[in-house]
Design a protein around this motif. Structure first.
Motif, PDB file in Angstrom:
ATOM      1  N   ASN A  94      68.526  11.841  42.391  1.00  0.00           N
ATOM      2  CA  ASN A  94      69.613  13.561  42.448  1.00  0.00           C
ATOM      3  C   ASN A  94      67.987  14.334  42.487  1.00  0.00           C
ATOM      4  OD1 ASN A  94      72.146  13.704  41.485  1.00  0.00           O
ATOM      5  ND2 ASN A  94      71.495  12.253  39.995  1.00  0.00           N
ATOM      6  N   ILE A 105      77.943  12.120  38.028  1.00  0.00           N
ATOM      7  CA  ILE A 105      76.920  11.757  38.641  1.00  0.00           C
ATOM      8  C   ILE A 105      77.459  11.380  39.653  1.00  0.00           C
ATOM      9  CG2 ILE A 105      76.530   8.983  37.605  1.00  0.00           C
ATOM     10  CD1 ILE A 105      73.576  10.143  37.323  1.00  0.00           C
ATOM     11  N   HIS A 156      72.775  22.553  41.516  1.00  0.00           N
ATOM     12  CA  HIS A 156      72.323  20.436  41.172  1.00  0.00           C
ATOM     13  C   HIS A 156      71.744  20.428  40.555  1.00  0.00           C
ATOM     14  CE1 HIS A 156      73.679  16.720  42.435  1.00  0.00           C
ATOM     15  NE2 HIS A 156      72.916  16.512  42.072  1.00  0.00           N
ATOM     16  N   GLU A 183      77.710  18.721  45.399  1.00  0.00           N
ATOM     17  CA  GLU A 183      77.545  17.526  47.072  1.00  0.00           C
ATOM     18  C   GLU A 183      78.509  18.493  47.396  1.00  0.00           C
ATOM     19  OE1 GLU A 183      76.738  13.831  46.656  1.00  0.00           O
ATOM     20  OE2 GLU A 183      75.739  13.515  44.551  1.00  0.00           O
ATOM     21  N   GLY A 220      79.239  17.255  39.139  1.00  0.00           N
ATOM     22  CA  GLY A 220      78.218  16.727  40.407  1.00  0.00           C
ATOM     23  C   GLY A 220      79.214  16.550  41.757  1.00  0.00           C
ATOM     24  N   HIS A 277      73.100  18.392  37.489  1.00  0.00           N
ATOM     25  CA  HIS A 277      72.220  16.967  37.025  1.00  0.00           C
ATOM     26  C   HIS A 277      71.808  16.617  35.750  1.00  0.00           C
ATOM     27  CE1 HIS A 277      68.299  14.739  37.708  1.00  0.00           C
ATOM     28  NE2 HIS A 277      69.211  13.986  37.352  1.00  0.00           N
ATOM     29  N   LYS A 301      73.281  14.247  33.500  1.00  0.00           N
ATOM     30  CA  LYS A 301      71.678  13.355  33.189  1.00  0.00           C
ATOM     31  C   LYS A 301      71.787  13.574  31.795  1.00  0.00           C
ATOM     32  CE  LYS A 301      70.008  10.523  35.149  1.00  0.00           C
ATOM     33  NZ  LYS A 301      69.449  10.525  36.534  1.00  0.00           N
TER      34      LYS A 301
END
Lengths: 314, 727
Positions: free
Chosen positions: B355, B441, B390, B453, B449, B394, B398
């Protein structure tokens, strides 16, 4: 916010795809049977199967968790939602933006991810094997599909499928750029993989040596299996619709009115039938590849897509 | 009933000064002005109290942990408040606060601008979850921990959070470096504090060595600037950087990039990360993976766009391309190595490498496109927005996944997923939240996510169509690699979730696991809500990105480009006009998904109340046992063979037979893959260093005169060098 397709039309198109999905599978099965000199079941057989499954009881693995029962529902919802992103009877951007080609691929990936989770839940080796193989092939297919989308999106300046199809307009092979041919070739290589057909997968068998997608469905039963089957049909027609939107000519968006819509629907049916015939021909003339030959087969698609991209940019 | 004149008088017990100030402020309320100035002091006070609360461990470890985490929670909440006020306070809002003069040669200060505030927000969001989750975790995971250890953990946690917070708010090089070092030291303490075994100690040592290597590079970069500027504050550094020639500028950038990349775990500098992150307690792992790596991203952005950027004109092309290529390699290799890990926390740590790579793709692209001729400035904004979005995404997923892994760990004390299984029936909340994080993720819609992206893809595509020639192809190829990364991440999390939580329990510990305590679940729910909110309504979060993007790029702000058509629609200005840009609506798509799920549920259950019964799974006629479950090794095997060139997989199978080869009593399988960076770079360097030290050993005789001679020689050479340079 201008757009050629109001939200109601988009939702109606989605519903149309749900209704026609099993018919495409039936048509492919019928064409395959005739190509193999068999009579084959009627084209409506998938509908009969679905109705039968939806009326049956369920048997669930005793080790499965609470997630297992909701997997078919979520998979079906994700796949059907992907159907809302494909232009059917009319091209052009939707009035209210919903999603683009990347969203479509993302929703199909979501459905696949959930299917794989469901397959691991029952705790049998078949499900795990199917999930493992499917999740091996999928990461190799997805980037190539995206590259094909990118190669057309680079000229159109958008990744929205309706706008991409409108940009393609009525131009057909004579007006194609070399990159279009290569992108189309890559798409034809990928199509059996994405729809789960020979030479990558075999939809007709539960034999553990050949199955990918069927292996993941093996523990589902009754209405749950029905939902998964409907999702499979839907996934197929959505993928074919994606190819049609990217590469086949479309009627201009301003041909409004009932006749325009009917013409658009007819044109869509013809495009889908052509692609279905292609799938039937490939399935009848090739054997299934060994699993570890599939990456090489997909490599051909990757090479085509990369060259198409290079031609667009250089 | 108040009348107008009564305002400002205030209750009688209030001190005069306070009421006077209130009456002064009251007529023209400036939002949060009073609060924010003292906000930084409040944060410092909270974390300071947290550090001091470790003294309570003298009487009760449990009390120290409780008070320490409460203080951390208060600090994080104050951080949230300060950052939101700055981010929503309009363009150019900054907050500067001088610090007490600790050193005669430097004035320390804190300065919170848009970029600092955004990273402060990211840190505080995860810190809230960690502070809620921590106490119960430490109690459940290591009930036998001694008071000294508990005190150290509380002290280090608060110091870690405080250092990260003030690093992002630093207004001068010295504060930055002091916080950087404090962050490294406190996280080292946390890494080695969890279990006292050799592996943790080795992981900590490797972390320490690599982190200080990175710090050395940073030190050189900073000192080169402070020496030219004559002062430590960032304004002086900026002024010093204006007069640099392009070679020095680029050299300094790469020094800084090397230092930050070591901290961020960029391939090939990542080897410490998958060892150190899993070793820490799980809520600290969440902080290290979710937040500490982002601090390095902050450093890269600060150096590239702010401190070292030329006054006008684009950045040197080598900067952006290096970051883009390194980011792409990190993304792909990170996820590929994650796929073959069977230690749950280690797998997650490798995903952090991936990531960070995705974030760096966005950062690199923004650096390439910034102020380029013929490229709309909006595109650089899209790329930077994607990277920053992001960053928070993340941190959210995460953090959630590490906390989920921590719940599993504290209930089973097992990190190897092959020995788990069946936990979804025993820990339904943890399983559901972990699944949510896994979907997020893997960059699957409708969670967060996918959003960042998608923006990265749009920026790459726009960049590819504007940058011509082979360079454009590199950008689009990087988009294809990003797609590969997403697919592989989905495969990896199908494995991680499926093998850990589904199927049958494979060990007694997994079979007797129970649900995690409510406070741990609450910490996870907080991050899960963030994942959903950032996924379903990202348009509102993008307003928070206005300040950092406008400040760094001096161009259009994020929401002017990405949510130009309203907060419910995301669009990326692929065309210069921006009108017919690709647009998606996550909100509409989420609504559609919910409606379709309801309809599918009716189709599944509503048509006919069909009988449902449970039966054992069909296992070809044998009685089903745990041996029939697909293992993680088996699940990842096809991909191990497809990417064998990158893994160099080794396997060893030994068979114990009963005299004849046809009767196999036991099969022993051992397999491993190698990390290419480790074998190709680190082992070689290690061999070279060992060889060098052997040669030196031959010269080291043990006589003190010899050593004094060496020192004298070195001194003379150094003096001569200085004489030559400053002739």
């Amino acid at each position: 916010m201008t757009g050629d397709r109001p939200l109601v039309l988009v939702l109606l198109e989605m519903a149309l795809l749900v209704l026609l999905g099993p018919l495409v599978t039936g048509a492919i099965q019928k064409m395959k049977a005739r190509l193999q000199c068999r009579q084959g079941a009627g084209v409506l057989q998938p509908y009969r199967d679905l109705i039968k499954l939806l009326r049956k009881g369920t048997v669930q693995a005793d080790t499965a968790s609470g997630f297992f029962r909701s997997i078919p529902v979520l998979v079906l919802a994700a796949t059907v939602a992907a159907g809302a992103l494909v232009p059917v009877v009319r091209v052009g951007p939707p009035a209210f933006p919903l999603g683009d080609a990347l969203m479509l691929l993302g929703l199909l990936a979501l459905a696949r991810f959930l299917t794989a989770i469901g397959a691991l839940d029952a705790g049998g080796a078949f499900g795990g094997m199917g999930a493992s193989r499917e999740m091996t092939i999928a990461p190799l297919v997805e980037p190539v599909l995206m590259m094909v989308v990118f190669s057309t999106a680079l000229t159109a300046g958008t990744t929205e499928l309706g706008a991409l199809a409108a940009h393609r307009g009525t131009s057909w092979i004579v007006a194609w750029h070399a990159a279009d041919f290569l992108g189309f070739a890559a798409m034809l290589v990928l199509l059996p993989a994405e729809t789960g057909r020979i030479p990558v997968d075999n939809p007709d068998t539960h034999l553990e040596l050949t199955m990918l997608h069927e292996g993941m469905l093996i523990e589902h039963s009754g209405p749950g299996l029905g939902c998964m089957m409907l999702a499979t049909h839907m996934r197929q027609i959505v993928t074919l619709g994606l190819v049609a939107a990217l590469f086949f000519p479309a009627l201009p968006a301003d041909s409004a009115g009932a006749t325009g819509l009917l013409l658009g629907a007819g044109a869509f049916a013809v495009k889908i039938l052509v692609l279905a015939l292609y799938l039937a021909l490939v399935e009848s003339s090739y054997a299934k590849l060994r699993l570890f030959r599939v990456p090489q087969y997909l490599g051909v698609g990757f090479a085509c897509a990369l060259t198409a991209l290079a031609l667009r940019i250089l | 009933m108040y009348d107008g004149r009564a305002v400002g008088v205030g209750p009688r017990w209030l001190p005069v000064a306070l009421t006077a100030r209130r009456s002064e402020v009251w007529p023209r309320p400036k939002r949060g002005n009073v609060g924010v100035d003292s906000g930084l002091s409040l944060i410092a006070a909270c974390y300071g109290v947290g550090m001091l609360s470790s003294l309570l461990a003298r009487w009760s470890g449990r009390l120290a942990i409780g008070v320490g985490h409460l203080a951390a929670l208060a600090g994080a909440a104050a951080g949230l408040g300060v950052s939101l006020v700055i981010l929503l306070g309009g363009p150019g809002r900054t907050l500067t606060q001088p610090l007490p003069i600790l050193f005669p040669f430097a004035r320390l200060s804190l300065s919170v601008d848009g970029l600092s505030a955004y990273f402060l927000l990211v840190i505080s969001l995860v810190a809230v979850a960690a502070a809620i989750y921590g106490p119960a975790y430490l109690r459940a995971h290591s009930p036998e921990a001694g008071r000294a250890r508990q005190a150290a953990q509380v002290f280090a946690l608060n110091m870690f959070l405080g250092c990260m917070t003030f690093l992002c708010c630093a207004g001068d090089a010295l504060t930055f470096l002091l916080c950087w070092e404090g962050m490294t030291l406190s996280s080292y303490v946390l890494v080695v504090s969890d279990d006292r075994d050799g592996e943790n100690a080795r992981a900590g040592l490797l972390y320490m060595v690599m982190a200080h290597g990175g710090t050395a590079l940073l030190l050189v970069a900073f000192l080169a600037l402070t020496e030219r500027g004559g002062a430590f504050d960032f304004a002086a550094l900026r002024a010093a950087a204006d007069h640099l020639d392009s070679t020095t500028r680029t050299t300094l950038f790469f020094l800084a990039l090397g230092g930050f990349a070591t901290k961020a775990g960029v391939v090939p500098l990542h080897v410490w990360l998958p060892r150190a992150h899993p070793a820490a307690p799980s809520h600290v792992s969440a902080l290290m993976s979710g937040v500490m790596l982002k601090v390095a991203i902050y450093g890269i952005l600060r150096f590239a766009f702010d401190l070292l950027a030329p006054v006008d004109g684009p950045l040197p092309p080598s900067w952006g391309w290096t970051v883009l290529v390194v980011g792409t390699i990190s993304a792909v290799l990170g996820v590929l190595y994650a796929l073959q890990q069977h230690d749950l926390k280690r797998l997650l740590a490798f995903h952090s490498v991936e990531n960070i790579g995705i974030i760096l793709i966005g950062v690199g692209l923004a650096m390439i496109l910034w102020r380029q001729d013929g490229v709309s400035g909006a595109l650089a904004t899209v790329a930077l927005t994607a990277a920053l979005l992001h960053t928070v995404n993340h941190a959210a997923f995460k953090g959630l996944l590490f906390l989920g892994a921590g719940s599993v760990l504290c209930r089973t004390h097992i990190r190897n997923i092959e020995e788990l299984g069946g936990l979804a029936r025993r820990m339904p909340w943890t399983a559901g939240l972990f699944l949510l994080g896994a979907v997020a993720i893997s960059a699957l819609p409708p969670l967060n996510g996918f959003v960042s992206e998608w923006l990265t893809f749009q920026a790459l595509l726009g960049g590819g169509s504007r940058v011509h020639g082979p360079a454009g192809l590199v950008i689009v190829f990087s988009a294809a690699m990003l797609a590969l990364t997403g697919g592989l991440a989905a495969a990896c999390f199908a494995k991680a979730f499926g093998v850990t939580f589904l199927g049958r329990p494979r060990t007694a510990q997994a079979e007797h696991a129970t649900e995690a305590p409510p406070s741990m679940i609450a910490g996870m729910v907080w991050l899960a809500l963030l994942c959903v909110a950032l996924g379903v309504a990202p348009g509102y979060a993008i307003r928070l990105l206005d300040a950092p993007t406008a400040m760094l790029l001096h161009g259009p702000a994020a929401s002017a480009v990405v949510t130009a058509r309203g907060p419910l629609v995301l669009s990326a200005a692929l065309t210069p006009s921006g009108t017919d840009a690709t647009a998606i609506s996550m909100t509409m798509m989420a609504a559609l998904l919910i409606a379709l799920t309801a309809m599918a549920w009716i189709l599944r259950h509503g048509l006919r109340r069909s009988p449902a019964r449970a039966a054992p799974t069909w296992t070809c006629g044998m009685s089903p046992t745990t041996r029939f479950d697909y293992t993680a090794t088996a699940f990842a095997k096809p991909l191990r063979l497809v990417f064998a060139a990158l893994y160099h997989p080794r396997r060893e199978v030994t068979r114990e037979t009963a005299g004849t080869p046809y009767v196999v009593q036991r099969i022993h399988y051992a397999g491993e893959i190698v990390d290419l960076a480790e074998t190709q770079i680190y082992h070689r360097v290690e061999r070279e260093i060992s060889a060098l030290s052997r040669t030196i050993r031959a010269r080291s005789t043990g006589r003190i005169y010899g050593y004094i001679g060496f020192v004298l020689g070195t001194l003379i050479v150094a003096l001569l060098l200085i004489g030559v340079i400053y002739r």
